[in-house]
Design an enzyme around this catalytic site. Sequence first.
Site, PDB file in Angstrom:
ATOM      1  N   SER A 144       0.867  -1.181   0.000  1.00 48.60           N
ATOM      2  CA  SER A 144       0.000   0.000   0.000  1.00 48.60           C
ATOM      3  C   SER A 144       0.899   1.225   0.000  1.00 48.60           C
ATOM      4  O   SER A 144       2.064   1.138   0.427  1.00 48.60           O
ATOM      5  CB  SER A 144      -0.863  -0.010   1.267  1.00 48.60           C
ATOM      6  OG  SER A 144      -1.417   1.269   1.490  1.00 48.60           O
ATOM      7  N   TYR A 157      -2.425  -1.178  10.414  1.00 45.19           N
ATOM      8  CA  TYR A 157      -2.340  -1.363   8.955  1.00 45.19           C
ATOM      9  C   TYR A 157      -1.001  -0.811   8.438  1.00 45.19           C
ATOM     10  O   TYR A 157      -0.296  -1.471   7.678  1.00 45.19           O
ATOM     11  CB  TYR A 157      -3.520  -0.647   8.288  1.00 45.19           C
ATOM     12  CG  TYR A 157      -3.624  -0.835   6.791  1.00 45.19           C
ATOM     13  CD1 TYR A 157      -4.091  -2.032   6.260  1.00 45.19           C
ATOM     14  CD2 TYR A 157      -3.268   0.186   5.912  1.00 45.19           C
ATOM     15  CE1 TYR A 157      -4.205  -2.204   4.873  1.00 45.19           C
ATOM     16  CE2 TYR A 157      -3.381   0.021   4.533  1.00 45.19           C
ATOM     17  CZ  TYR A 157      -3.854  -1.176   4.021  1.00 45.19           C
ATOM     18  OH  TYR A 157      -3.963  -1.342   2.660  1.00 45.19           O
TER      19      TYR A 157
HETATM   20  N1  LIG Z   1      -8.437  -0.683  -2.300  1.00 41.22           N
HETATM   21  C1  LIG Z   1      -7.460   0.131  -1.954  1.00 41.22           C
HETATM   22  O1  LIG Z   1      -7.610   1.368  -1.998  1.00 41.22           O
HETATM   23  C2  LIG Z   1      -6.132  -0.419  -1.501  1.00 41.22           C
HETATM   24  C3  LIG Z   1      -5.095   0.490  -1.320  1.00 41.22           C
HETATM   25  C4  LIG Z   1      -3.861   0.022  -0.905  1.00 41.22           C
HETATM   26  C5  LIG Z   1      -3.665  -1.312  -0.689  1.00 41.22           C
HETATM   27  N2  LIG Z   1      -4.685  -2.186  -0.854  1.00 41.22           N
HETATM   28  C6  LIG Z   1      -4.409  -3.604  -0.590  1.00 41.22           C
HETATM   29  O2  LIG Z   1      -4.847  -4.385  -1.674  1.00 41.22           O
HETATM   30  C7  LIG Z   1      -5.224  -5.682  -1.197  1.00 41.22           C
HETATM   31  C8  LIG Z   1      -6.600  -6.024  -1.717  1.00 41.22           C
HETATM   32  O3  LIG Z   1      -7.499  -5.052  -1.264  1.00 41.22           O
HETATM   33  P1  LIG Z   1      -8.929  -4.758  -1.911  1.00 41.22           P
HETATM   34  O4  LIG Z   1      -9.066  -3.306  -1.942  1.00 41.22           O
HETATM   35  O5  LIG Z   1      -9.132  -5.552  -3.136  1.00 41.22           O
HETATM   36  O6  LIG Z   1      -9.831  -5.291  -0.702  1.00 41.22           O
HETATM   37  P2  LIG Z   1     -11.096  -6.236  -0.633  1.00 41.22           P
HETATM   38  O7  LIG Z   1     -11.564  -6.166   0.769  1.00 41.22           O
HETATM   39  O8  LIG Z   1     -12.031  -5.929  -1.735  1.00 41.22           O
HETATM   40  O9  LIG Z   1     -10.454  -7.661  -0.928  1.00 41.22           O
HETATM   41  C9  LIG Z   1      -9.606  -8.294  -0.007  1.00 41.22           C
HETATM   42  C10 LIG Z   1      -9.776  -9.776  -0.190  1.00 41.22           C
HETATM   43  O10 LIG Z   1      -8.929 -10.455   0.744  1.00 41.22           O
HETATM   44  C11 LIG Z   1      -9.670 -11.488   1.345  1.00 41.22           C
HETATM   45  N3  LIG Z   1      -9.150 -11.793   2.677  1.00 41.22           N
HETATM   46  C12 LIG Z   1      -9.073 -10.958   3.740  1.00 41.22           C
HETATM   47  N4  LIG Z   1      -8.577 -11.623   4.798  1.00 41.22           N
HETATM   48  C13 LIG Z   1      -8.341 -12.897   4.390  1.00 41.22           C
HETATM   49  C14 LIG Z   1      -7.863 -14.062   5.025  1.00 41.22           C
HETATM   50  N5  LIG Z   1      -7.503 -14.064   6.325  1.00 41.22           N
HETATM   51  N6  LIG Z   1      -7.750 -15.196   4.317  1.00 41.22           N
HETATM   52  C15 LIG Z   1      -8.120 -15.228   3.001  1.00 41.22           C
HETATM   53  N7  LIG Z   1      -8.596 -14.159   2.355  1.00 41.22           N
HETATM   54  C16 LIG Z   1      -8.700 -13.007   3.042  1.00 41.22           C
HETATM   55  C17 LIG Z   1     -11.093 -10.946   1.432  1.00 41.22           C
HETATM   56  O11 LIG Z   1     -12.021 -11.995   1.603  1.00 41.22           O
HETATM   57  C18 LIG Z   1     -11.211 -10.232   0.094  1.00 41.22           C
HETATM   58  O12 LIG Z   1     -11.616 -11.118  -0.924  1.00 41.22           O
HETATM   59  C19 LIG Z   1      -5.127  -5.629   0.328  1.00 41.22           C
HETATM   60  O13 LIG Z   1      -3.894  -6.204   0.736  1.00 41.22           O
HETATM   61  C20 LIG Z   1      -5.130  -4.135   0.627  1.00 41.22           C
HETATM   62  O14 LIG Z   1      -4.460  -3.819   1.819  1.00 41.22           O
HETATM   63  C21 LIG Z   1      -5.927  -1.771  -1.251  1.00 41.22           C
END
Ligand SMILES: NC(=O)c1ccc[n+]([C@@H]2O[C@H](COP(=O)([O-])OP(=O)(O)OC[C@H]3O[C@@H](n4cnc5c(N)ncnc54)[C@H](O)[C@@H]3O)[C@@H](O)[C@H]2O)c1
Length: 256
Positions: A144, A157
């Site tokens: 991130s 986080y």
């Molecule tokens: N969306 C953003 O703005 C953003 C920004 C920076 C970083 N990220 C990172 O990107 C990644 C994906 O995020 P996203 O935005 O798609 O979120 P999201 O919540 O849409 O998807 C996250 C996925 O991870 C799965 N997950 C969570 N905990 C889990 C576990 N213990 N075991 C198995 N699966 C698990 C959830 O079920 C979900 O399908 C994350 O690591 C997040 O920190 C997202």
Amino acid sequence: MNRFKGKVALVTGSSQGIGAACALRLAKEGCDVILNGHKFDERGEKLIKEIEAIGQKATFLVADLSQAYEASHLIEKAVKQYGKLDILVNNAGVEKRADFWEVTEDDYDLVMDTNLKGVFFSIQSFVKHCRKNSVGGVVINMSSVHEEIVFPHFAAYCASKGGLKMLTRNLATELAPFNIRINNVAPGAVSTPINKDLLNNKEQLERVTQNIPMRRMGTVEDVAGVVAFLASDDAAYVTGSTYFVDGGLTYHYEEQ
Ligand SMILES: NC(=O)c1ccc[n+]([C@@H]2O[C@H](COP(=O)([O-])OP(=O)(O)OC[C@H]3O[C@@H](n4cnc5c(N)ncnc54)[C@H](O)[C@@H]3O)[C@@H](O)[C@H]2O)c1
């Protein structure tokens, strides 16, 4: 493009959001894909159908990656599924908002165990597989912008993603002799379910996008494109780096 013909990738947390887009993008470029999440439901079913329609194989393996054992074991199950594993995308992640002085131990553990500990042990298991079979591999960690910049009220986080930054830097050196590359992708604000509160709050959304030089949220496809680049041989000499996918947010500065 067919950059991943004959390759197999595991994308964790791929029922929705960034993970689902990464799985689809890799498949579109010829990769067979193993999907993962806490549970298998209609989102996973739909994605499998989409990937099969492209002509690639897809399977869903359930595992809770906040449990180190399940994270390690997932890699073993993935290898068994298609007899090999070339690309590991550690995407699953969680965030919990709270004032620092209100953070509970349970929430701290959930965030650190999912975002850092599970990733640590899935990489360890992947490396054991690569070494045992004398093959190289590629690891991409979904970090991130908060591996670098602050995010008040999200201390755990930030600590988890900051840890991921140093894990990647460290492992790049240790794993290079085995032809294993490892990089981080660092999204800024991307439209996914993790940001549903923000997306439902028009005023806050406006403030966020005003602070992004490109004046928009990122899309999941913006992130998936960079993941595909790093997973491919186009990035054969790239390891230990973080690629920011943030519309310029991280190093944004303007005189007021
Ligand atoms: N969306 C953003 O703005 C953003 C920004 C920076 C970083 N990220 C990172 O990107 C990644 C994906 O995020 P996203 O935005 O798609 O979120 P999201 O919540 O849409 O998807 C996250 C996925 O991870 C799965 N997950 C969570 N905990 C889990 C576990 N213990 N075991 C198995 N699966 C698990 C959830 O079920 C979900 O399908 C994350 O690591 C997040 O920190 C997202």
